[in-house]
Design an enzyme around this catalytic site. Sequence first.
Site, PDB file in Angstrom:
ATOM      1  N   ARG A  75       0.847  -1.184   0.000  1.00  0.00           N
ATOM      2  CA  ARG A  75       0.000   0.000   0.000  1.00  0.00           C
ATOM      3  C   ARG A  75       0.894   1.249   0.000  1.00  0.00           C
ATOM      4  O   ARG A  75       0.480   2.328   0.404  1.00  0.00           O
ATOM      5  CB  ARG A  75      -0.948   0.005   1.197  1.00  0.00           C
ATOM      6  CG  ARG A  75      -0.191  -0.212   2.486  1.00  0.00           C
ATOM      7  CD  ARG A  75      -1.023  -0.437   3.679  1.00  0.00           C
ATOM      8  NE  ARG A  75      -0.286  -0.508   4.912  1.00  0.00           N
ATOM      9  CZ  ARG A  75       0.963  -0.897   5.101  1.00  0.00           C
ATOM     10  NH1 ARG A  75       1.708  -1.240   4.089  1.00  0.00           N
ATOM     11  NH2 ARG A  75       1.505  -0.930   6.289  1.00  0.00           N
ATOM     12  N   THR A 138       7.622 -10.979  -9.408  1.00  0.00           N
ATOM     13  CA  THR A 138       6.318 -11.463  -8.974  1.00  0.00           C
ATOM     14  C   THR A 138       6.212 -12.958  -9.209  1.00  0.00           C
ATOM     15  O   THR A 138       6.676 -13.459 -10.237  1.00  0.00           O
ATOM     16  CB  THR A 138       5.114 -10.785  -9.664  1.00  0.00           C
ATOM     17  OG1 THR A 138       3.929 -11.533  -9.357  1.00  0.00           O
ATOM     18  CG2 THR A 138       5.222 -10.704 -11.164  1.00  0.00           C
ATOM     19  N   ASP A 142       3.273 -12.099 -14.390  1.00  0.00           N
ATOM     20  CA  ASP A 142       2.324 -11.393 -15.266  1.00  0.00           C
ATOM     21  C   ASP A 142       2.822 -10.039 -15.779  1.00  0.00           C
ATOM     22  O   ASP A 142       2.045  -9.255 -16.319  1.00  0.00           O
ATOM     23  CB  ASP A 142       0.976 -11.212 -14.542  1.00  0.00           C
ATOM     24  CG  ASP A 142       1.111 -10.387 -13.257  1.00  0.00           C
ATOM     25  OD1 ASP A 142       2.243 -10.080 -12.857  1.00  0.00           O
ATOM     26  OD2 ASP A 142       0.074 -10.050 -12.665  1.00  0.00           O
TER      27      ASP A 142
HETATM   28  O1  F6P Z   1       0.880 -10.715  -6.717  1.00  0.00           O
HETATM   29  C1  F6P Z   1       1.321 -11.696  -5.844  1.00  0.00           C
HETATM   30  C2  F6P Z   1       0.182 -12.238  -5.020  1.00  0.00           C
HETATM   31  O2  F6P Z   1       0.709 -13.249  -4.176  1.00  0.00           O
HETATM   32  C3  F6P Z   1      -1.001 -12.750  -5.816  1.00  0.00           C
HETATM   33  O3  F6P Z   1      -0.766 -13.995  -6.412  1.00  0.00           O
HETATM   34  C4  F6P Z   1      -2.082 -12.741  -4.779  1.00  0.00           C
HETATM   35  O4  F6P Z   1      -3.361 -12.592  -5.353  1.00  0.00           O
HETATM   36  C5  F6P Z   1      -1.750 -11.506  -3.969  1.00  0.00           C
HETATM   37  O5  F6P Z   1      -0.384 -11.230  -4.193  1.00  0.00           O
HETATM   38  C6  F6P Z   1      -1.988 -11.654  -2.499  1.00  0.00           C
HETATM   39  O6  F6P Z   1      -1.710 -10.436  -1.896  1.00  0.00           O
HETATM   40  P1  F6P Z   1      -1.641 -10.213  -0.322  1.00  0.00           P
HETATM   41  O7  F6P Z   1      -0.273 -10.669   0.133  1.00  0.00           O
HETATM   42  O8  F6P Z   1      -1.839  -8.758  -0.159  1.00  0.00           O
HETATM   43  O9  F6P Z   1      -2.713 -11.046   0.302  1.00  0.00           O
END
Ligand code: F6P
Length: 362
Positions: A75, A138, A142
């Site tokens: 964030r 990542t 993507d």
């Molecule tokens: O982008 C990486 C990721 O792990 C996604 O695959 C998943 O939807 C998201 O981040 C989860 O985010 P958070 O750690 O904020 O729950």
Amino acid sequence: MKKIGVLTGGGDAPGLNAVIRAVVKTAIGSYGCEVIGLRDGYDGFLKKDGIVPLGIKEVRGILPRGGTILGTANRGNPFAREVIKDGKKVVIDTSDEVVAAIKKQNLDGLVVIGGDGTLHISRELFAKGVPVVGVPKTIDNDVGGTEVTFGFDTALDTATEAIDKLHTTAESHHRVMVLELMGRDAGFIALHAGVAGGADVILIPEIPFRYEAIVEKIQRRIKRGSHFSILAVSEGAKSIDGEQSFSRSGNEIYVPRLGGIGAQVGQYIEENTEQETRVTVLGHIQRGGTPSSFDRFLATRYGAAAVRLIADKKFGSMVAFRFGDVVDISLEEALAVPKRVKVDGDSVRTARDLGICFGDEK
Ligand code: F6P
């Protein structure tokens, strides 16, 4: 080149520390340049003790470690930052403040290690004069313009191992095992792990599915004498006439959180076949752990190449992997189109040739 900065933004991924280490070792070893690290992404420029000097000592031993020694934040957007004003939470644009803080540091360049979100922010800051160079990170794989992001390979190994382990219970108990995997709107993790782990059904966001087709596949397997099935389901998958499933809605700060499609698919199978079904959500296990050797090597190449780009003053660019080489492309090109599974590419065709069901079969 006298002084550069490095930061990690967005969700963590295996290999972040390998990039930081390569940046520091290249900057110091090849250019005699000072390096500072920012804590928790761009937030580091604004918060107290947010800037740390990075020398060889600081990066010793971090190559095999998951996570990031600098901390990260998903964030940490300078253009939309949550602050408390008159006792209330408000979202304000702090980008000018961040740009001023960066200028004050007299940086010759800033290496930004992040996914789609962080790279978008970096492109906006580049437009405001910040000398950024991006490194694509990542587990979702993507980011556009690069064949692979670091972190993906390690996540894939974790997902494949999970499928292998689920096979044991599936076969022993004659059950359907559904595994929900990460990936947001891209199905790379589910597709690659599904094929590598021998899943019977793979559901990905790029190919909307019919529930009936999944049940037909499971029934066909039962008739053939296979009284168990394994499903690799991407968190972003959706049925032809349905919507993606979210466990939390989004707002100005957070993107919506995907989750729940595995449970929906599992429930449908249990209600429409005679097979007992169990659902596993692999979650953040996919982001953790020591990076694979592929990710360590790629992350190291990316980190060193990013420093060379700063030395060449090629700002507003991103390192990328193409045909076995690390190259540089503009952030503009990288962010133009997010990468998705090619629905008629050889990976999907191979899976279909092996009899794997995507749920779109007639
Ligand atoms: O982008 C990486 C990721 O792990 C996604 O695959 C998943 O939807 C998201 O981040 C989860 O985010 P958070 O750690 O904020 O729950």
